[in-house]
Write a protein that holds these residues in place. Structure first.
Motif, short mmCIF file in Angstrom:
data_model
loop_
_atom_site.label_atom_id
_atom_site.label_comp_id
_atom_site.label_asym_id
_atom_site.label_seq_id
_atom_site.Cartn_x
_atom_site.Cartn_y
_atom_site.Cartn_z
N ASP A 149 0.60 -0.92 -0.15
CA ASP A 149 0.26 -0.22 0.23
C ASP A 149 0.68 1.09 -0.17
O ASP A 149 1.97 1.53 0.69
N LEU A 161 0.00 3.30 -6.34
CA LEU A 161 -0.12 2.23 -6.95
C LEU A 161 -0.45 2.23 -8.82
O LEU A 161 -0.89 3.34 -8.77
N GLU A 164 -4.98 -2.89 -8.72
CA GLU A 164 -5.26 -3.77 -7.68
C GLU A 164 -6.73 -4.51 -8.33
O GLU A 164 -7.11 -3.99 -8.83
N PRO A 267 -2.91 -5.87 -4.59
CA PRO A 267 -2.55 -4.62 -5.45
C PRO A 267 -0.87 -4.43 -5.74
O PRO A 267 -0.30 -5.45 -5.18
#
Length: 306
Positions: A149, A161, A164, A267
Motif C-alpha cells: 500500500d 499504485l 489493484e 495491489p
C-alpha cells in the motif's frame, strides 16, 4: 586503492559470497579473492570474516563498505549526469518484481523502454517483498514492483499504485463451495489450501486478513508456481486463493468465487527510493512506467467456469 576494488567489496557484501560476487562482476572467484586480499593488505585490516558456510563483514569491513558505497554512488552519479548532459541514456537499469503484476502490463512497459533506450541493459530479478525492499534500500535495485500500500510504505521509499485486483477462491468444479455466491474467510479456514511458500506476499496477505478473526489457513500443499497451484486445485488437492488475473489463465477447468462479503485485493505498486539521485536510465524508466499507469494490460484470459 582502485574503484574496481571497492565495487568488489560491495558485491561480496551484497551477495554474501565470493562466487556470487564473481558471477555478478563477471570475474573468476580467485580474482575476487585476490582483489579483496589486496585491499585488506593496503588498509591493514580484515574486511571479511570467512568461514566454510558464509562470508561476513567485520566491524572494520562495515566501515569500509560504508565509504565504498558512497564513493561508488558519487562516481556513478558523475557519470550519469555527464550522460544526461550529452542527451544519452545508457548504462544499466536494475529492476525487481513479484509475480503476478496484476492488471499492469509490465512486459509491454519493458519492451517500450527497450525500444526507446536500446543502449540500456535491463536486469530484472524476482524475489520476496522483503528481499526486494532490502535491495532497493541498498541501491542494489533502481525500482521494484511489489504488493504494498503506497500510503504505508514508509519514509525511505516513494510509491504509486499501478493496479489493484480482487483475490478469488479457485475450486474444483464440483466442490460444494462452488455453488455459493462468495466464500467467506471462515469457510476458507475449514478447507485444505494449496498455498504459496511461507514468505510469499500472496500467502501473508491472506493470513493478515484472517488473523483479526482468530482464523488461520489450513495449508495442506505448498507450491511456488501459479500454474501448478491452479493445476493442483483442478485435481482436487485443495482450494486456493489467488489474484483473478492469474486464476483466469488458460488451464484445466476450475471454479472461481470471490472472497466475501468484504473483498480481498492484491495491489501492485511501483516503488523507488525517495531521496536517491536517480541515474538517467532509472529516471527514464520511472517516467515511462508512471506514464503507462493508466494503461492496464489486456491479456488473453480464460475463465474455465463462470
Amino acid at each position: 586503492m582502485e574503484l574496481r576494488h571497492l565495487r568488489t567489496i560491495a558485491a561480496v557484501a551484497r551477495t554474501g559470497s565470493f562466487t556470487k560476487a564473481g558471477e555478478e562482476l563477471h570475474l573468476a572467484q580467485s580474482a575476487v579473492s585476490q582483489q579483496v586480499s589486496r585491499l585488506e593488505q593496503e588498509l591493514g585490516c580484515e574486511v571479511f570474516r570467512r568461514s566454510s558456510r558464509r562470508v561476513e563483514l567485520t566491524a572494520e569491513g562495515r566501515l569500509v563498505l560504508d565509504y565504498a558505497q558512497r564513493v561508488i554512488a558519487e562516481v556513478d552519479g558523475l557519470r550519469s549526469e555527464l550522460d544526461e548532459l550529452s542527451g544519452l541514456v545508457k548504462g544499466e537499469l536494475r529492476l525487481g518484481g513479484m509475480y503476478p503484476t496484476g492488471l499492469y502490463d509490465l512486459f509491454s512497459t519493458l519492451a517500450e523502454f527497450r525500444s526507446r533506450h536500446p543502449g540500456v541493459a535491463v536486469h530484472f530479478v524476482e524475489g520476496t517483498q522483503e528481499d526486494l525492499l532490502d535491495e532497493l534500500r541498498s541501491d542494489g535495485l533502481d525500482a521494484i514492483f511489489t504488493a504494498v500500500d503506497p500510503d504505508r510504505i514508509g519514509d525511505d521509499f516513494a510509491a504509486t499504485l499501478l493496479s489493484e485486483e480482487e483475490f478469488v477462491v479457485a475450486l474444483p468444479p464440483q466442490h460444494p463451495l462452488a455453488a455459493k455466491e462468495h466464500v467467506t474467510l471462515a469457510e476458507l479456514a475449514g478447507e485444505d489450501l494449496v498455498a504459496f511458500r511461507e514468505n510469499s506476499a500472496l500467502r501473508r496477505r491472506l493470513e493478515a486478513a484472517m488473523a483479526p478473526l482468530g482464523l488461520e489457513p489450513r495449508n495442506a500443499f505448498i507450491c511456488t508456481e501459479m500454474a501448478a497451484v491452479r493445476a493442483l486445485v483442478a485435481k482436487g488437492m485443495g482450494i486456493a486463493v489467488m489474484p483473478r488475473s492469474a486464476a483466469e489463465q488458460a488451464g484445466p477447468a476450475i471454479a472461481l468465487r470471490p472472497v466475501g462479503p468484504e473483498p480481498l485485493t492484491w495491489p501492485v505498486a511501483l516503488v523507488w527510493r525517495a531521496r536517491r539521485r536517480q541515474p538517467p536510465a532509472a529516471k527514464a524508466f520511472l517516467a515511462l512506467a508512471l506514464e503507462r499507469e493508466a494503461q492496464p494490460s489486456t491479456p488473453a484470459l480464460l475463465r474455465s467456469v463462470a
